[in-house]
Design a protein around this motif. Structure first.
Motif, short mmCIF file in Angstrom:
data_model
loop_
_atom_site.label_atom_id
_atom_site.label_comp_id
_atom_site.label_asym_id
_atom_site.label_seq_id
_atom_site.Cartn_x
_atom_site.Cartn_y
_atom_site.Cartn_z
N GLN A 74 0.76 -1.12 0.01
CA GLN A 74 0.08 -0.12 0.06
C GLN A 74 0.99 1.17 0.19
O GLN A 74 1.66 1.27 0.85
CB GLN A 74 -0.98 -0.19 1.05
N THR A 75 0.80 2.00 -1.05
CA THR A 75 1.63 3.27 -1.07
C THR A 75 1.36 4.44 0.02
O THR A 75 0.27 4.64 0.19
CB THR A 75 1.38 3.80 -2.61
N VAL A 76 2.56 4.64 0.54
CA VAL A 76 2.57 5.45 1.55
C VAL A 76 2.86 7.01 0.77
O VAL A 76 2.17 7.92 1.18
CB VAL A 76 3.54 5.60 2.69
N ASN A 77 3.78 7.00 -0.06
CA ASN A 77 4.36 8.14 -0.66
C ASN A 77 4.80 7.86 -1.93
O ASN A 77 5.94 6.93 -2.00
CB ASN A 77 5.15 9.01 0.17
N ASN A 78 4.55 8.35 -3.08
CA ASN A 78 5.36 8.06 -4.33
C ASN A 78 6.05 9.25 -4.73
O ASN A 78 6.66 9.34 -5.80
CB ASN A 78 4.24 7.55 -5.37
N PHE A 79 6.20 10.26 -3.77
CA PHE A 79 7.05 11.46 -4.25
C PHE A 79 6.96 11.89 -5.54
O PHE A 79 7.62 11.77 -6.51
CB PHE A 79 8.58 11.13 -4.12
N LYS A 80 5.61 12.16 -5.76
CA LYS A 80 4.94 12.25 -7.36
C LYS A 80 5.58 13.69 -7.91
O LYS A 80 5.96 13.42 -9.16
CB LYS A 80 3.10 12.93 -7.20
N LYS A 81 5.90 14.62 -7.16
CA LYS A 81 6.61 15.76 -7.70
C LYS A 81 8.00 15.41 -8.65
O LYS A 81 8.41 16.27 -9.49
CB LYS A 81 6.61 17.06 -7.17
N THR A 82 8.56 14.37 -8.04
CA THR A 82 9.98 13.99 -8.34
C THR A 82 9.78 13.34 -9.67
O THR A 82 10.77 13.64 -10.48
CB THR A 82 10.66 13.02 -7.35
N ARG A 83 8.72 12.83 -10.01
CA ARG A 83 8.65 12.00 -11.32
C ARG A 83 8.63 12.99 -12.47
O ARG A 83 8.51 12.42 -13.77
CB ARG A 83 7.33 10.89 -11.21
N GLU A 84 8.10 14.14 -11.99
CA GLU A 84 7.96 15.14 -13.30
C GLU A 84 9.08 16.14 -13.55
O GLU A 84 9.06 17.01 -14.25
CB GLU A 84 6.89 16.04 -12.92
N ASP A 85 10.26 15.76 -12.93
CA ASP A 85 11.42 16.78 -13.04
C ASP A 85 12.80 15.96 -12.93
O ASP A 85 13.01 15.33 -11.85
CB ASP A 85 11.37 17.53 -11.54
N ILE A 86 13.47 16.20 -13.91
CA ILE A 86 14.77 15.29 -14.17
C ILE A 86 15.71 15.65 -13.03
O ILE A 86 16.29 14.57 -12.52
CB ILE A 86 15.47 15.54 -15.63
N ASP A 87 15.75 16.76 -12.68
CA ASP A 87 16.69 17.31 -11.36
C ASP A 87 16.51 16.45 -10.32
O ASP A 87 17.26 15.85 -9.66
CB ASP A 87 16.87 18.60 -11.25
N LYS A 88 15.17 16.73 -10.03
CA LYS A 88 14.74 15.78 -8.66
C LYS A 88 14.78 14.34 -8.57
O LYS A 88 15.29 13.75 -7.58
CB LYS A 88 13.18 16.40 -8.27
N LEU A 89 14.68 14.05 -9.88
CA LEU A 89 14.83 12.35 -10.03
C LEU A 89 16.31 12.10 -9.85
O LEU A 89 16.65 11.15 -9.06
CB LEU A 89 14.35 12.36 -11.49
N MET A 90 17.43 12.95 -10.33
CA MET A 90 18.54 12.55 -10.21
C MET A 90 19.07 12.72 -8.56
O MET A 90 19.80 12.03 -8.29
CB MET A 90 19.60 13.53 -10.89
N TYR A 91 18.68 13.77 -8.03
CA TYR A 91 18.87 13.77 -6.66
C TYR A 91 18.39 12.63 -5.85
O TYR A 91 18.97 12.05 -4.61
CB TYR A 91 18.58 15.20 -6.11
N SER A 92 17.11 12.44 -5.98
CA SER A 92 16.45 11.42 -5.41
C SER A 92 17.36 9.89 -5.52
O SER A 92 17.67 8.93 -4.84
CB SER A 92 15.25 11.13 -5.79
N SER A 93 17.60 9.70 -6.88
CA SER A 93 18.48 8.66 -7.30
C SER A 93 19.82 8.22 -6.56
O SER A 93 20.34 7.27 -6.14
CB SER A 93 18.78 8.47 -8.74
N TYR A 94 20.38 9.72 -6.27
CA TYR A 94 21.61 9.80 -5.69
C TYR A 94 21.62 9.24 -4.26
O TYR A 94 22.33 8.55 -3.78
CB TYR A 94 22.31 11.10 -5.81
N VAL A 95 20.70 9.74 -3.44
CA VAL A 95 20.33 9.54 -2.18
C VAL A 95 20.13 8.18 -2.05
O VAL A 95 20.44 7.45 -1.08
CB VAL A 95 19.53 10.29 -1.37
N SER A 96 19.21 7.71 -2.71
CA SER A 96 18.94 6.18 -2.74
C SER A 96 19.85 5.30 -2.73
O SER A 96 20.36 4.02 -2.50
CB SER A 96 17.76 5.88 -3.49
N GLU A 97 20.86 5.72 -3.95
CA GLU A 97 22.11 4.98 -4.23
C GLU A 97 22.92 4.87 -3.09
O GLU A 97 23.80 3.90 -2.88
CB GLU A 97 22.75 5.64 -5.53
N LEU A 98 23.13 6.05 -2.20
CA LEU A 98 24.23 6.10 -1.16
C LEU A 98 23.30 4.93 -0.06
O LEU A 98 24.27 4.08 0.52
CB LEU A 98 24.10 7.26 -0.49
#
Ligand code: ZN
Length: 254
Positions: A74-98
């Motif tokens: 059951q989804t708690v948060n899909n961080f929707k606005k990140t999916r519409e923005d390439i910069d946000k997607l990159m920053y999010s990928s960076y933290v998840s990679e760490l």
């Protein structure tokens, strides 16, 4: 009971066969976990978009001999606005990679790391500027290092252990902290650091993740980029790994 429940954020996925995928997640209760998402590649999968990367779910899993299976999500948060923005997607990928790189063996502190990851992803999704996204990443870098026992020394010189009060000092990525001018005559660290950068980093480390201080407001994008780069350098040295997203991030923020 072979079932267990936890909250987890999807970080990575692999194909297992024509129908199923393995999802690598960071969970609140068990640190890094892997779960099989059965039928996820079929059009009518009941798990669907909940298994996309960078989604936080409340999960029910079935314990398996070699691998657990995701029974319900059951989804708690899909961080929707990140999916519409390439910069946000990159920053999010960076933290998840760490978190993938550091996450092994962190069960005992998994709640802290999960909360930090969640807050960082949420903050990145909501910010309006690149500077504010970078601030979220810097706070994440510093606090993750603190949890992992690699905290950056920003108060006293790593050599003489005196509080550094000079305008200028040096930052050693190798040792993970500041060195005073005098000690650096022998050490020869190349990276000069102004005390304003040190003060900014200190504030980012000390204040609560969600607290917006004067430092957050006054920092420029350029200062944030400098801080991001030096922390990333230190992290690279200590994980022996390059994050794939770093290079792209550096190009994005030129
Ligand atoms: Zn010193």
């Amino acid at each position: 009971m072979n079932n267990y429940v936890t909250e987890a954020i999807n970080l990575k996925s692999y194909n297992l066969n024509d129908a199923d995928k393995i999802i690598v997640m960071y969970s609140k209760d068990n640190g890094l976990i892997k779960g099989v998402a059965k039928g996820i590649k079929k059009p009518k999968s009941k798990l669907g978009a909940r298994m996309d990367l960078l989604v936080a779910n409340s999960l029910q899993l079935l314990k398996g001999r070699s691998m657990d299976t995701i029974v319900q999500a059951q989804t708690v948060n899909n961080f929707k606005k990140t999916r519409e923005d390439i910069d946000k997607l990159m920053y999010s990928s960076y933290v998840s990679e760490l978190v993938v790189n550091f996450g092994e063996g962190t069960e005992a502190i998994s709640k802290d790391i999960y909360d930090l990851l969640y807050k960082a992803l949420n903050r990145i999704s909501l910010v309006e500027t690149k500077k504010d996204a970078l601030i979220a990443v810097i706070k994440f870098q510093l606090k993750l290092l603190l949890f992992m026992g690699f905290c950056v020394e920003l108060d006293t010189c790593l050599c003489c252990r005196e509080r550094v009060l000079d305008e200028e000092m040096f930052f050693s990525s190798q040792m993970g902290g500041i060195v005073c001018i005098e000690c650096n005559e022998h050490l020869g660290v190349k990276l000069k650091m102004h005390h304003k950068i040190r003060d900014f980093l200190e504030a980012m480390l000390q204040f609560d993740f969600d607290y917006e201080s004067d430092y957050d407001r006054k920092a420029t994008e350029k200062v944030c980029q400098v801080c991001f780069n030096l922390l990333d350098e230190y992290i690279k040295i200590h994980t022996n790994r390059k994050t794939k997203t770093t290079k792209v991030l550096q190009e994005l923020t030129v």
